[in-house]
Motif scaffolding. Structure first.
Motif, PDB file in Angstrom:
ATOM      1  N   GLU A 185       7.288   2.025   7.698  1.00 33.70           N
ATOM      2  CA  GLU A 185       7.338   2.500   9.082  1.00 33.70           C
ATOM      3  C   GLU A 185       8.782   2.701   9.528  1.00 33.70           C
ATOM      4  OE1 GLU A 185       5.090  -0.363  11.356  1.00 33.70           O
ATOM      5  OE2 GLU A 185       3.306   0.030  10.134  1.00 33.70           O
ATOM      6  N   ALA A 186       9.660   1.758   9.156  1.00 29.96           N
ATOM      7  CA  ALA A 186      11.039   1.788   9.660  1.00 29.96           C
ATOM      8  C   ALA A 186      11.893   2.859   8.984  1.00 29.96           C
ATOM      9  CB  ALA A 186      11.670   0.409   9.481  1.00 29.96           C
TER      10      ALA A 186
ATOM     11  N   PRO B 155       3.740   6.401  -4.433  1.00 33.73           N
ATOM     12  CA  PRO B 155       4.875   5.975  -3.613  1.00 33.73           C
ATOM     13  C   PRO B 155       4.512   6.093  -2.129  1.00 33.73           C
ATOM     14  CG  PRO B 155       5.514   7.741  -5.155  1.00 33.73           C
ATOM     15  CD  PRO B 155       4.024   7.586  -5.252  1.00 33.73           C
ATOM     16  N   ASN B 156       4.993   5.166  -1.329  1.00 31.66           N
ATOM     17  CA  ASN B 156       4.737   5.266   0.110  1.00 31.66           C
ATOM     18  C   ASN B 156       5.989   5.794   0.815  1.00 31.66           C
ATOM     19  OD1 ASN B 156       6.464   3.004   0.976  1.00 31.66           O
ATOM     20  ND2 ASN B 156       4.979   1.724  -0.126  1.00 31.66           N
TER      21      ASN B 156
ATOM     22  N   ALA C 215       9.010  -6.798  -3.814  1.00 28.59           N
ATOM     23  CA  ALA C 215       7.565  -6.559  -3.743  1.00 28.59           C
ATOM     24  C   ALA C 215       7.137  -5.946  -2.407  1.00 28.59           C
ATOM     25  CB  ALA C 215       6.819  -7.872  -3.971  1.00 28.59           C
ATOM     26  N   GLY C 216       7.855  -6.290  -1.329  1.00 27.33           N
ATOM     27  CA  GLY C 216       7.468  -5.831   0.003  1.00 27.33           C
ATOM     28  C   GLY C 216       7.489  -4.324   0.164  1.00 27.33           C
TER      29      GLY C 216
ATOM     30  N   GLU D  11       2.604  -1.627   0.595  1.00 22.61           N
ATOM     31  CA  GLU D  11       1.971  -0.505   1.302  1.00 22.61           C
ATOM     32  C   GLU D  11       1.395   0.527   0.330  1.00 22.61           C
ATOM     33  OE1 GLU D  11       4.278   0.758   5.118  1.00 22.61           O
ATOM     34  OE2 GLU D  11       5.630  -0.482   3.937  1.00 22.61           O
ATOM     35  N   SER D  12       1.759   0.408  -0.965  1.00 24.33           N
ATOM     36  CA  SER D  12       1.154   1.270  -1.983  1.00 24.33           C
ATOM     37  C   SER D  12      -0.011   0.559  -2.668  1.00 24.33           C
ATOM     38  CB  SER D  12       2.199   1.659  -3.041  1.00 24.33           C
ATOM     39  OG  SER D  12       3.178   2.503  -2.484  1.00 24.33           O
TER      40      SER D  12
END
Ligand code: ZN
Length: 256
Positions: free
Chosen positions: A240-241, A79-80, A24-25, A29-30
């Protein structure tokens, strides 16, 4: 943090068969809420168990009311950067496959080939009859719901229809699980993205990969039970990573 990103990038550059396990993580962000976070819609619409769904028409109506909310969220979600980075791994020729606990379809939307994505908890793009097993496009069943059919049934056998995703109390599809285990055996780098590794059977897959000699990398905001077995752990937001990791891995490969 920078050192950890550099370390993961080296592992990615050296890997030939990366297996991604996403939870889920990767999709928060989406804008898709985490099923188990206990926030938002899950308080307004408590999840229905499989047993309740099969035995109570009131529960089925609650289920379909919740699906309306989810359907709109998933349809509108994009999608992010993390999904896009995973799709880039495939185009780069390094990705053996993706095992996902999500049913939002965002890996496919980002450009991963559908045949490389194993949806361990099923898909919400299809509705499945709980009696004869027949599948129907969710859009069709959704249209019937919108027209006032609040407990939609199978056109062939009148069995109950629900999304082809698993509810609490329902086992993971056997075929998907077998493919996921085979994939976990076959990789040289097992990359966990946005999963707390607390829900079986997904939680067993990193152990299978390690036994087969793969290295383990975990990118997740919270600690997981597998952190101590991982070559690198990044407690970071995947969106971000991952773009930084991919950029650094490209450089590492070019320099090698
Ligand atoms: Zn049926």
């Amino acid at each position: 943090m920078d050192q950890a990103i550099h370390d993961v990038a080296e592992l990615v550059a050296a890997a030939k068969r990366i297996v991604v396990l996403s939870g889920a993580g990767i999709s928060t962000e989406s804008g898709i809420p985490d099923f188990r976070s206990g926030h938002g819609i899950w308080q307004a619409y408590p999840p229905v168990s499989y047993q309740e769904f099969m035995t109570s028409s009131e529960a089925r109506q609650r289920y379909w009311a919740l699906r309306q909310v989810l359907h709109k969220q998933v349809q509108g979600a994009h999608p992010n950067a993390a999904h896009i980075a995973v799709a880039r791994l495939e185009r780069w020729g390094k990705l053996a496959g993706v095992i996902t606990q999500n049913f939002d379809g965002l890996h496919q939307k980002a450009g991963n080939s559908p045949e490389r994505v194993i949806e361990l908890h099923g898909t919400s793009r299809l509705a499945a009859c709980q009696s004869c097993g027949m599948h129907f496009p969710m859009d069709e069943v959704q249209a019937r719901y919108d027209a006032g059919d609040r407990d939609p049934r199978c056109e062939h056998c009148k069995g109950y229809l629900k999304a082809a995703t698993i509810l609490f109390g329902q086992p993971v599809p056997v075929a998907e699980l077998a493919r996921a285990i085979e994939l976990a055996h076959s990789g040289d780098l097992f990359l966990v993205i946005g999963s707390s590794l607390r829900v079986n059977p997904a939680a067993r897959l990193p152990g299978i990969a390690l036994e087969s000699g793969a290295l383990l990398v975990i990118i997740n905001l919270q600690p997981t039970p597998y952190d101590r077995y991982a070559s690198v752990v990044l407690h970071a937001q995947a969106g971000e990573a991952l773009p930084c990791i991919l950029a650094a891995a490209r450089l590492a490969e070019a320099g090698a």
